[in-house]
Design an enzyme around this catalytic site. Structure first.
Site, PDB file in Angstrom:
ATOM      1  N   THR A 151       0.808  -1.222   0.000  1.00  0.00           N
ATOM      2  CA  THR A 151       0.000   0.000   0.000  1.00  0.00           C
ATOM      3  C   THR A 151       0.843   1.274   0.000  1.00  0.00           C
ATOM      4  OG1 THR A 151      -0.153   0.159   2.422  1.00  0.00           O
ATOM      5  CG2 THR A 151      -1.786  -1.220   1.299  1.00  0.00           C
ATOM      6  N   TYR A 195       0.195  -4.744   3.282  1.00  0.00           N
ATOM      7  CA  TYR A 195       1.230  -4.319   4.223  1.00  0.00           C
ATOM      8  C   TYR A 195       1.696  -2.906   3.893  1.00  0.00           C
ATOM      9  CZ  TYR A 195       4.690  -5.288   0.540  1.00  0.00           C
ATOM     10  OH  TYR A 195       5.415  -5.278  -0.631  1.00  0.00           O
ATOM     11  N   CYS A 196       2.315  -2.263   4.887  1.00  0.00           N
ATOM     12  CA  CYS A 196       2.907  -0.929   4.720  1.00  0.00           C
ATOM     13  C   CYS A 196       4.074  -0.810   5.695  1.00  0.00           C
ATOM     14  CB  CYS A 196       1.863   0.163   4.948  1.00  0.00           C
ATOM     15  SG  CYS A 196       1.070   0.099   6.567  1.00  0.00           S
ATOM     16  N   THR A 197       4.618   0.377   5.863  1.00  0.00           N
ATOM     17  CA  THR A 197       5.834   0.540   6.654  1.00  0.00           C
ATOM     18  C   THR A 197       5.640   0.154   8.114  1.00  0.00           C
ATOM     19  OG1 THR A 197       6.486   2.351   5.202  1.00  0.00           O
ATOM     20  CG2 THR A 197       7.684   2.126   7.275  1.00  0.00           C
ATOM     21  N   ILE A 224       6.092  -3.551   7.972  1.00  0.00           N
ATOM     22  CA  ILE A 224       7.398  -4.074   7.557  1.00  0.00           C
ATOM     23  C   ILE A 224       8.418  -3.958   8.676  1.00  0.00           C
ATOM     24  CG2 ILE A 224       9.262  -3.836   5.861  1.00  0.00           C
ATOM     25  CD1 ILE A 224       7.121  -2.343   4.091  1.00  0.00           C
TER      26      ILE A 224
END
Length: 321
Positions: A151, A195-197, A224
């Site tokens: 994302t 998922y993202c940071t 992540i």
């Protein structure tokens, strides 16, 4: 009540890493966000904490850094003794360490959203995807019935992604809803894994996906960063580095600082190969932006870089005073 305990990354000897970094977010009702801002800013500035914290009626988001003692005091202020009361209980918090100051200034900003998607009535406290722990993530994204979606934006995905993930190639998170609406093929498999940071964008992204009629929607808890912290490199399905929004630029497994640097002209992360390019000039241009800048732009950037270099030679900081 006690402040959230540091993650395992915080067990790194503090004398080796003088700066402690805290990344946090929480969707919570903060209708008094404007009234909370002065006390939060004053608390941080009094302890030389730097970074950015965003306050909105829907919650808090941000990353800050300071001495370990200052960051521990801020955690106490946010989660226990300060004016937020118990509203930030259960916040997603991640700690790491840095050798140099990751931020130049302290900013507390008021916004309509703590992460801007631009879609009204998306409320992660009402409906959200299923959280998946890092230990269970590999099995989910290896399932042939799963579509894995990153994302994040294009400059972030350029330096690292999960193996087999779909890259929407968005410039901003505001583009993500239209990308979903236009990609009808996302309905071809029963499971969506996102998922993202650090996890915050997926809170809204998964809520949006469920609103669009997707039933089995999952997202990586802690993002992540939590995966890189907990999953050994030999077991990892992550490829590359993870872009972070501070002076470290990127991190790798174990949340170790990566090899990327930032182009001060366009803010794009640069690999060693980018820096070796004849189109790279420190503070002026890089292979990603050279063709889009005029000579007037480059002249202006060179003057700015010269002032920064002179300040550095005097032992001063040109930015972030």
């Amino acid at each position: 009540m006690t402040a959230p305990a540091p993650s395992s990354a915080a067990t790194v000897p503090q004398d080796h890493h003088p700066y402690k970094v805290m990344a946090l977010y929480k969707f919570a009702a903060l209708p008094d966000a404007e009234a909370l801002k002065p006390a939060l800013a004053q608390f941080c500035c009094a302890r030389a904490i730097r970074g950015t914290l965003i306050l909105a009626p829907e919650g808090i988001n941000g990353t800050v850094a300071g001495t370990p003692e200052a960051i521990d005091a801020l955690a106490e202020f946010l989660f226990v003794s300060g004016p937020f009361g118990a509203r930030l209980t259960g916040a997603e918090v991640k700690y790491s360490f840095a050798d140099t100051a990751p931020f130049l200034r302290m900013k507390v900003r008021l916004k309509k959203e703590i992460v801007t998607m631009g879609v009204e009535d998306i409320d992660p406290t009402r409906s959200v995807g299923t959280y998946v722990a890092p230990a269970d993530w590999n099995a989910l994204i290896s399932d042939p019935d799963t579509i894995v979606i990153d994302t994040r934006n294009d400059y972030e995905t350029a330096i690292g992604m999960f193996k087999g993930a779909v890259d929407p190639n968005t410039k901003t998170f505001r583009e993500f809803p239209d990308w979903v609406r236009e990609n009808t093929g996302l309905h071809n498999k029963p499971k969506i894994a996102m998922y993202c940071t650090g996890g915050i964008r997926c809170e809204k992204a998964t809520a949006f996906m469920k609103e669009q009629g997707f039933d089995e929607v999952y997202h990586l808890k802690g993002g992540i960063l939590k995966y890189l912290e907990e999953i050994p490199q030999e077991e990892s399905l992550w490829e590359g580095a993870c872009f972070v929004f501070d002076e470290r630029v990127s991190v790798t497994h174990g949340l170790e600082e990566g090899e990327h640097r930032l182009c001060r002209a366009c803010r794009h992360p640069l690999t060693p190969e980018d820096i070796a390019s004849p189109l790279y000039e420190a503070g002026v241009s890089c292979p990603h932006c050279h063709a889009t800048r005029s000579e007037d732009d480059r002249l202006r950037f060179r003057q700015r870089q010269k002032q920064m270099d002179l300040a550095r030679q005097r032992g001063e900081r040109h930015l972030g005073k």
